[in-house]
Design a protein around this motif. Structure first.
Motif, mmCIF file in Angstrom:
data_model
loop_
_atom_site.group_PDB
_atom_site.id
_atom_site.type_symbol
_atom_site.label_atom_id
_atom_site.label_comp_id
_atom_site.label_asym_id
_atom_site.label_seq_id
_atom_site.Cartn_x
_atom_site.Cartn_y
_atom_site.Cartn_z
ATOM 1 N N LEU A 65 -7.612 0.922 8.620
ATOM 2 C CA LEU A 65 -8.708 2.017 7.984
ATOM 3 C C LEU A 65 -8.151 2.224 6.616
ATOM 4 N N TYR A 66 -6.900 2.217 6.282
ATOM 5 C CA TYR A 66 -6.310 2.779 4.858
ATOM 6 C C TYR A 66 -7.044 1.576 3.980
ATOM 7 N N GLU A 67 -7.036 0.434 4.514
ATOM 8 C CA GLU A 67 -7.613 -0.956 3.666
ATOM 9 C C GLU A 67 -8.932 -0.509 3.549
ATOM 10 N N GLU A 68 -9.746 -0.417 4.538
ATOM 11 C CA GLU A 68 -11.182 0.103 4.284
ATOM 12 C C GLU A 68 -11.426 0.988 3.225
ATOM 13 N N ASP A 118 -2.026 5.240 -3.095
ATOM 14 C CA ASP A 118 -3.463 4.637 -2.875
ATOM 15 C C ASP A 118 -4.125 5.668 -2.037
ATOM 16 N N ILE A 119 -3.441 6.178 -0.954
ATOM 17 C CA ILE A 119 -4.160 6.697 0.264
ATOM 18 C C ILE A 119 -3.394 8.258 0.387
ATOM 19 N N ILE A 120 -4.064 9.312 0.467
ATOM 20 C CA ILE A 120 -3.414 10.656 0.755
ATOM 21 C C ILE A 120 -4.201 10.959 2.330
ATOM 22 N N HIS A 121 -3.069 10.845 3.136
ATOM 23 C CA HIS A 121 -3.759 11.199 4.538
ATOM 24 C C HIS A 121 -3.549 12.573 5.057
ATOM 25 N N VAL A 122 -4.630 13.333 5.021
ATOM 26 C CA VAL A 122 -4.440 14.743 5.229
ATOM 27 C C VAL A 122 -4.730 14.900 6.725
ATOM 28 N N ASN A 123 -4.333 16.150 7.362
ATOM 29 C CA ASN A 123 -4.473 16.444 8.925
ATOM 30 C C ASN A 123 -4.887 17.901 9.044
ATOM 31 N N ASP A 124 -6.074 18.134 9.687
ATOM 32 C CA ASP A 124 -6.653 19.345 10.057
ATOM 33 C C ASP A 124 -6.768 20.410 8.819
ATOM 34 N N TRP A 125 -7.128 21.683 9.076
ATOM 35 C CA TRP A 125 -7.767 22.328 8.198
ATOM 36 C C TRP A 125 -6.849 22.697 7.004
ATOM 37 N N HIS A 126 -5.431 22.743 7.346
ATOM 38 C CA HIS A 126 -4.542 23.370 6.508
ATOM 39 C C HIS A 126 -4.639 22.405 5.096
ATOM 40 N N THR A 127 -4.864 21.228 5.202
ATOM 41 C CA THR A 127 -4.782 20.313 4.136
ATOM 42 C C THR A 127 -6.237 19.626 3.817
ATOM 43 N N SER A 128 -7.130 20.437 4.269
ATOM 44 C CA SER A 128 -8.486 19.867 4.003
ATOM 45 C C SER A 128 -9.164 20.107 2.751
ATOM 46 N N LEU A 129 -8.489 21.013 1.888
ATOM 47 C CA LEU A 129 -8.869 21.228 0.640
ATOM 48 C C LEU A 129 -8.553 20.057 -0.292
ATOM 49 N N ILE A 130 -7.591 19.036 0.117
ATOM 50 C CA ILE A 130 -7.131 18.164 -0.675
ATOM 51 C C ILE A 130 -7.975 17.093 -1.359
ATOM 52 N N PRO A 131 -8.867 16.501 -0.313
ATOM 53 C CA PRO A 131 -9.977 15.647 -0.705
ATOM 54 C C PRO A 131 -10.797 16.410 -1.915
ATOM 55 N N THR A 132 -11.303 17.346 -1.944
ATOM 56 C CA THR A 132 -11.732 18.210 -2.975
ATOM 57 C C THR A 132 -11.164 18.271 -3.964
ATOM 58 N N TYR A 133 -9.734 18.737 -3.920
ATOM 59 C CA TYR A 133 -8.994 18.687 -5.166
ATOM 60 C C TYR A 133 -8.974 17.347 -5.955
ATOM 61 N N LEU A 134 -8.993 16.281 -5.177
ATOM 62 C CA LEU A 134 -8.715 15.035 -5.698
ATOM 63 C C LEU A 134 -10.156 14.656 -6.557
ATOM 64 N N LYS A 135 -11.228 15.130 -6.074
ATOM 65 C CA LYS A 135 -12.452 14.860 -6.736
ATOM 66 C C LYS A 135 -12.533 15.811 -7.922
ATOM 67 N N MET A 194 0.919 -1.295 -0.160
ATOM 68 C CA MET A 194 -0.028 0.286 -0.105
ATOM 69 C C MET A 194 0.868 1.297 -0.085
ATOM 70 N N ARG A 195 0.316 2.236 -0.911
ATOM 71 C CA ARG A 195 1.363 3.276 -0.954
ATOM 72 C C ARG A 195 0.641 4.688 -0.455
ATOM 73 N N THR A 196 1.334 5.143 0.482
ATOM 74 C CA THR A 196 0.502 6.409 1.091
ATOM 75 C C THR A 196 1.250 7.802 1.330
ATOM 76 N N VAL A 197 0.524 8.478 1.200
ATOM 77 C CA VAL A 197 1.363 10.212 1.441
ATOM 78 C C VAL A 197 0.413 10.618 2.592
ATOM 79 N N LEU A 198 1.408 11.182 3.373
ATOM 80 C CA LEU A 198 0.760 12.056 4.620
ATOM 81 C C LEU A 198 1.170 13.348 4.563
ATOM 82 N N VAL A 199 0.171 14.382 4.489
ATOM 83 C CA VAL A 199 0.509 15.843 4.379
ATOM 84 C C VAL A 199 0.060 16.401 5.322
#
Ligand code: ADP
Length: 476
Positions: free
Chosen positions: A467-470, A132-149, A1-6
């Motif tokens: 959770l990532y697997e889920e 596979d997974i982008i793990h974002v943290n707090d408001w600073h990176t909360s735009l990322i899920p929408t940018y992905l979409k 599994m490949r993940t990026v934590l921002v």
């Protein structure tokens, strides 16, 4: 599994609070479990002094209607093989502080974190990461899920948002929305009370949500700083995973910041640290007065109004008190004054110091954390390992990790109170102090139990991996 934590903060490169510790320890723990993990953060001032950097990419990042140049450097998390990618732009990040000076955020906060968020996604394209997974943290990176979409970044990646503290939501005037570059439709989840609320958008758009303790995950569904309704709408996607402790950094047996090392086998070093601290800070070293320590952001959240309302009564319990912290000017001033007034009983270190944080953990007998709310809290877990008995308000992660000492069964690892009141806090402190004074043997046993507890990251990292697997299972 490949993940990026921002993350905006990652220890030891940039730290304002617990987020930095988590963003550093979790990737290392995941890496040990065999997860391929990379970390992305801003290249703040001073980063180059902490790791050797290699330039790996250069590209423009869209911010509003223009572009900002991004130079990316690769470093490594200390004592690991985990790569860290630093997004460099001196205009945004070569500044004295991480978030702002004199209390608030820098006025261009939205631009800075749009740059981080878009830059992190662009980097993944640029270096052709199959994430596979982008793990974002707090408001600073909360735009990322929408940018992905919106189609930016790796196709098919899933997003996980961790809420480290719901009290900080990244709220901006609606007029600044253009900086995000998102269409009105994509911005809709960010609308809240006539403003742009980054955390809300993250909560509504991330594939899965976590917060940093099981209790806090329940509490925020009822009282969630105005976002409880949104959180309830995502209830089935929200879980609470307790943060862990990085015992390579927080271990009294090996800690280089201490005057003397110690362990459950030989506790004499703990007394030595106390003696040295009292001496160095000019506190009265006579007698057997317990030393009560605090290390904290000086913010309302941490329960300082209780302490300030009852400080004289607290001192009359016959304690020595040492505080390390920065933050609210009023709270800073209160403790500076108290230290001037009671120079033999109170010391206030109004600064940010890793070394003093470690020394205070080791030297104190009791650690006080009367938080109004506490998503997880790390210092109470550090205290347990350092044989420093925690006295805490039973909320969020404090409730999950500190359990009231029971003289009948000899169980528990600290002292707790539930009502947010000075009286209750004093009563818990009094219980701790009486045991300390009246039954040294029982006190040692209590301390010993805490020191033997295991709050390491491994168990929590496994939960994240699961959770990532889920999240991946939701992929079409
Ligand atoms: P929060 O994230 O709300 O600030 P946590 O207890 O989760 O609270 O984490 C705080 C972290 O920041 C701990 O590692 C603590 O030791 C550290 N810290 C807070 N204030 C200071 C300070 N003035 N100097 C050094 N470390 C500090």
């Amino acid at each position: 599994m490949r993940t990026v934590l921002v993350s905006a903060e990652v220890s030891p490169f940039a730290k304002a609070g617990g987020l930095a510790d988590v963003a550093s320890a979790l990737p290392r723990a995941l890496n040990k479990l065999g997860v391929d993990v990379r970390v992305v953060m801003p290249k703040f001032r001073g980063v180059d002094a902490k790791t050797s950097l290699e330039e790996v990419a250069r590209f423009p990042v869209t911010v509003g209607k223009g572009y900002e140049e991004c130079t990316v450097y690769r470093g490594r998390l200390p004592a690991s093989e985990v790569p860290v990618f630093f997004l460099g732009n001196d205009h945004y990040f070569d500044r004295a502080q991480i978030y702002g000076e004199g209390g608030g955020d820098y006025p261009d906060a939205l631009e800075r974190f749009v740059f981080l968020s878009r830059g992190a996604l662009r980097l993944q394209e640029e270096l052709d990461w199959q994430v596979d997974i982008i793990h974002v943290n707090d408001w600073h990176t909360s735009l990322i899920p929408t940018y992905l979409k919106a189609g930016l970044g790796p196709r098919n990646a899933r997003s996980v948002l961790t809420i480290h503290n719901l009290a900080y939501q990244g709220v901006f005037p609606r007029e600044q929305a253009g900086i995000t570059g998102l269409s009105d439709e994509l911005l809709a989840p960010f609308e809240h009370e006539g403003k742009l609320n980054l955390l809300r958008g993250g909560i509504l758009q991330a594939d899965l949500l976590t917060t940093v303790s099981p209790s806090y995950a329940e509490e925020i569904l009822i009282s969630g700083e105005g976002l409880e309704g949104d959180l309830r709408s995502r209830r089935s996607d929200l879980s609470g995973i307790l943060n862990g402790v990085d015992y390579t950094v927080w271990n009294p047996h090996t800690d280089r910041h201490l005057w003397a090392n110690y362990s459950t086998e030989d506790m004499s070093g703990k007394g030595e640290n106390k003696r040295q601290l009292l001496l160095e800070l000019g506190l009265d070293a006579e007698g057997r007065a317990p030393l009560v320590g605090m290390i904290s952001r000086l913010a309302e959240q941490k329960g300082f109004d209780l302490i300030m309302a009852s400080f004289e009564r607290m001192l009359s319990l016959g304690i020595r008190f040492v505080l390390l912290g920065t933050g609210s000017p009023q709270i800073e001033e209160f403790f500076e004054r108290a230290a001037e007034r009671y120079p033999k009983q109170v010391a206030a270190l109004i600064t940010f110091s890793e070394q003093w944080a470690h020394r205070i953990e080791a030297a104190s007998d009791i650690f006080l954390m009367p938080s109004r709310f506490e998503p997880c809290g790390l210092n109470q877990m550090y205290s347990l390992r350092y044989g420093t008995v925690p006295v805490v308000r039973a909320t969020g992660g404090l409730r999950d990790t500190v359990h009231e000492y029971d003289p009948d069964t000899g169980s528990g690892n600290g002292f707790t109170f539930t009502d947010y009141s000075a009286q209750e806090m004093l009563s818990a402190l009094r219980r701790a102090i009486s045991l300390y004074r009246e039954d040294q043997k029982e006190w040692s046993r209590l301390r010993d139990r805490g020191m033997r507890e295991d709050h390491s990251w491994e168990a929590s990292a496994r939960k994240y991996r699961y959770l990532y697997e889920e999240a991946l299972a939701t992929r079409a």
